[in-house]
Design an enzyme around this catalytic site. Structure first.
Site, PDB file in Angstrom:
ATOM      1  N   LYS A  18       3.702  -0.024 -13.937  1.00 60.96           N
ATOM      2  CA  LYS A  18       3.194  -1.395 -13.729  1.00 60.96           C
ATOM      3  C   LYS A  18       1.720  -1.492 -14.126  1.00 60.96           C
ATOM      4  O   LYS A  18       1.060  -0.467 -14.321  1.00 60.96           O
ATOM      5  CB  LYS A  18       3.389  -1.800 -12.270  1.00 60.96           C
ATOM      6  N   TYR A  28     -31.252  -4.036 -14.132  1.00 58.21           N
ATOM      7  CA  TYR A  28     -31.237  -5.171 -13.209  1.00 58.21           C
ATOM      8  C   TYR A  28     -31.728  -4.767 -11.823  1.00 58.21           C
ATOM      9  O   TYR A  28     -31.329  -3.733 -11.282  1.00 58.21           O
ATOM     10  CB  TYR A  28     -29.814  -5.718 -13.058  1.00 58.21           C
TER      11      TYR A  28
HETATM   12  C1  LIG Z   1       3.229   0.990  -7.178  1.00 59.10           C
HETATM   13  C2  LIG Z   1       4.452   1.422  -6.452  1.00 59.10           C
HETATM   14  C3  LIG Z   1       4.864   2.751  -6.509  1.00 59.10           C
HETATM   15  C4  LIG Z   1       4.029   3.846  -7.158  1.00 59.10           C
HETATM   16  O1  LIG Z   1       2.989   4.197  -6.269  1.00 59.10           O
HETATM   17  P1  LIG Z   1       1.981   5.419  -6.565  1.00 59.10           P
HETATM   18  O2  LIG Z   1       1.200   5.536  -5.304  1.00 59.10           O
HETATM   19  O3  LIG Z   1       1.147   4.999  -7.718  1.00 59.10           O
HETATM   20  O4  LIG Z   1       2.806   6.605  -6.851  1.00 59.10           O
HETATM   21  C5  LIG Z   1       6.061   3.075  -5.925  1.00 59.10           C
HETATM   22  N1  LIG Z   1       6.815   2.132  -5.288  1.00 59.10           N
HETATM   23  C6  LIG Z   1       6.422   0.855  -5.189  1.00 59.10           C
HETATM   24  C7  LIG Z   1       7.276  -0.124  -4.462  1.00 59.10           C
HETATM   25  C8  LIG Z   1       5.227   0.455  -5.749  1.00 59.10           C
HETATM   26  O5  LIG Z   1       4.839  -0.815  -5.632  1.00 59.10           O
END
Ligand SMILES: *Cc1c(COP(=O)(O)O)cnc(C)c1O
Length: 375
Positions: A34, A252
């Site tokens: 994702k 800055y």
């Molecule tokens: C993002 C996500 C994962 C992966 O999580 P990590 O901590 O990056 O391994 C697994 N399951 C769900 C439902 C998620 O939203």
């Protein structure tokens, strides 16, 4: 010539990390890609993993569609499920697997008239995280309703762990017990483990794991020693050098003030590239493989590094913001956040994918160079 800033993505390291996850897990492992594969480029990552992965996972349908348009044909689980009947129809047409985690999604599925019994549905239960998922008391009823749907072919029981990266807390054990009690007697595969669950909780591994962050070489466990390799090197070059007199301030707000004469390198990466503005003076960087530090506030398109102790460094010196020499975890700690957030925010710099294509020896050499620099 464009600016020399880029994110080098080592796809061989990605494949190594996936293989490591599967060896530790022992069963089937979805690669969670994702948020544009946590900033690593989801199409390139999916293509690199497709020959070896049991399947992929993304948060939303549009992320799955982008992969399908690029001819990625693996199963893709949509972790947040669908937001409308039209999305559900499209997900099904594209051969995606869908999570169902609340009543409206279940109803949309019941009302979706599909001719064949081939939908692969993942029923998500809230085993104690308190966020998405059916309350455990409703597990049996929700499962029965799914099974009664003529279009549902398979149901996987899933939940998500809130504290798997904190092995001293008892929340994970309580979540596992709540999940097991709620699903007693229900057949079908199960899936509980994110990266930390996979690495630290053998009892959470079950049939399918869903690791994300570990694929990118950022170990979610404090001090984790699982042989993961960093996948992203966020890199640029010094493009100009300034000398500061003692007492002169930099950038800055004049936050950094030289207490002695000081050489400063200017680097064309800023918070618009995903490098966090919140880091303090002293946050590590590597310059031609040698560790140095950020000085002065990070601006939108530029940051400044200390070259005083590096007399050989100058214009053209390679600056690693994170990668093999400086872990993204160190920078995240300095910024008061987690590696996930830093990686996801890398979107403006070009990504250079290396490590798989034998036809590109120059870039392959480039990444080996990065590794040797830190020895
Ligand atoms: C993002 C996500 C994962 C992966 O999580 P990590 O901590 O990056 O391994 C697994 N399951 C769900 C439902 C998620 O939203």
């Amino acid at each position: 010539m464009s600016r020399p800033s880029k994110a080098i993505i080592d796809l061989a390291a990605l494949r190594h990390n996936y293989a490591t996850a599967r060896r530790i897990h022992g069963g089937r492992v979805l690669a969670t890609l994702k948020a544009n594969a946590y900033g690593h480029g989801s199409v390139a990552c999916a293509k690199a993993l497709e020959p070896m992965a049991d399947g992929l996972a993304v948060a939303f349908l549009e992320e799955a569609l982008a992969l399908r348009r690029a001819d990625v044909s693996s199963p893709i689980l949509i972790l947040e499920g669908c937001f409308s009947a039209a999305e559900l129809k499209e997900a099904h047409a594209q051969g995606c697997w869908v999570v169902v985690h609340h009543e409206a999604q279940l109803r949309a599925l019941e009302e979706a008239a599909q001719p064949v019994r081939d939908m692969n549905v993942w029923l998500k239960l809230d085993s104690g995280m308190g966020r998405a998922g059916f309350p455990v008391e409703h597990a049996q009823a929700a499962y029965a309703r799914l099974h009664a749907c003529p279009q549902v072919g398979a149901v996987t029981l899933m939940s998500h762990l809130a504290s798997a990266d904190e092995p001293d807390k008892d929340q994970t054990a309580r979540q596992l017990a709540a999940f097991d009690a709620a699903t007693a007697g229900l057949p079908g595969p199960q899936s509980l483990a994110n990266s930390a669950g996979l690495l630290a909780w053998p009892a959470a591994r079950r049939d399918w794991a869903r690791p994300g962050i570990l694929l990118f070489g950022a170990d979610p466990m404090p001090g984790g020693q699982h042989g993961l390799k960093p996948v992203m090197t966020l890199q640029s070059e010094v493009f100009a050098v300034r000398e500061l007199r003692a007492g002169q301030s930099l950038g800055y707000g004049g936050r950094f003030v030289a207490d002695a004469p000081c050489r400063v390198g200017l680097v064309a990466v800023g918070y618009a590239d995903g490098y966090p503005r919140s880091v303090a003076d002293g946050t590590p960087v590597a310059i031609d493989g040698l560790r140095s530090r950020i000085i002065g506030r990070v601006s939108m398109d530029m940051l400044t590094v200390d070259l005083t102790a590096l007399p050989h460094a100058g214009i053209g010196s390679v600056v690693e913001l994170w990668g093999a020499s400086v872990s993204v975890h160190e920078v995240a700690m300095a910024a008061g956040t987690i590696a996930y957030e830093l990686l996801c925010h890398v979107q403006r710099v070009p990504r250079e994918h290396v490590g798989l294509d034998a036809d590109r020896p120059a870039t392959a050499r480039g990444i080996r160079q990065t590794r040797e620099d830190c020895l």
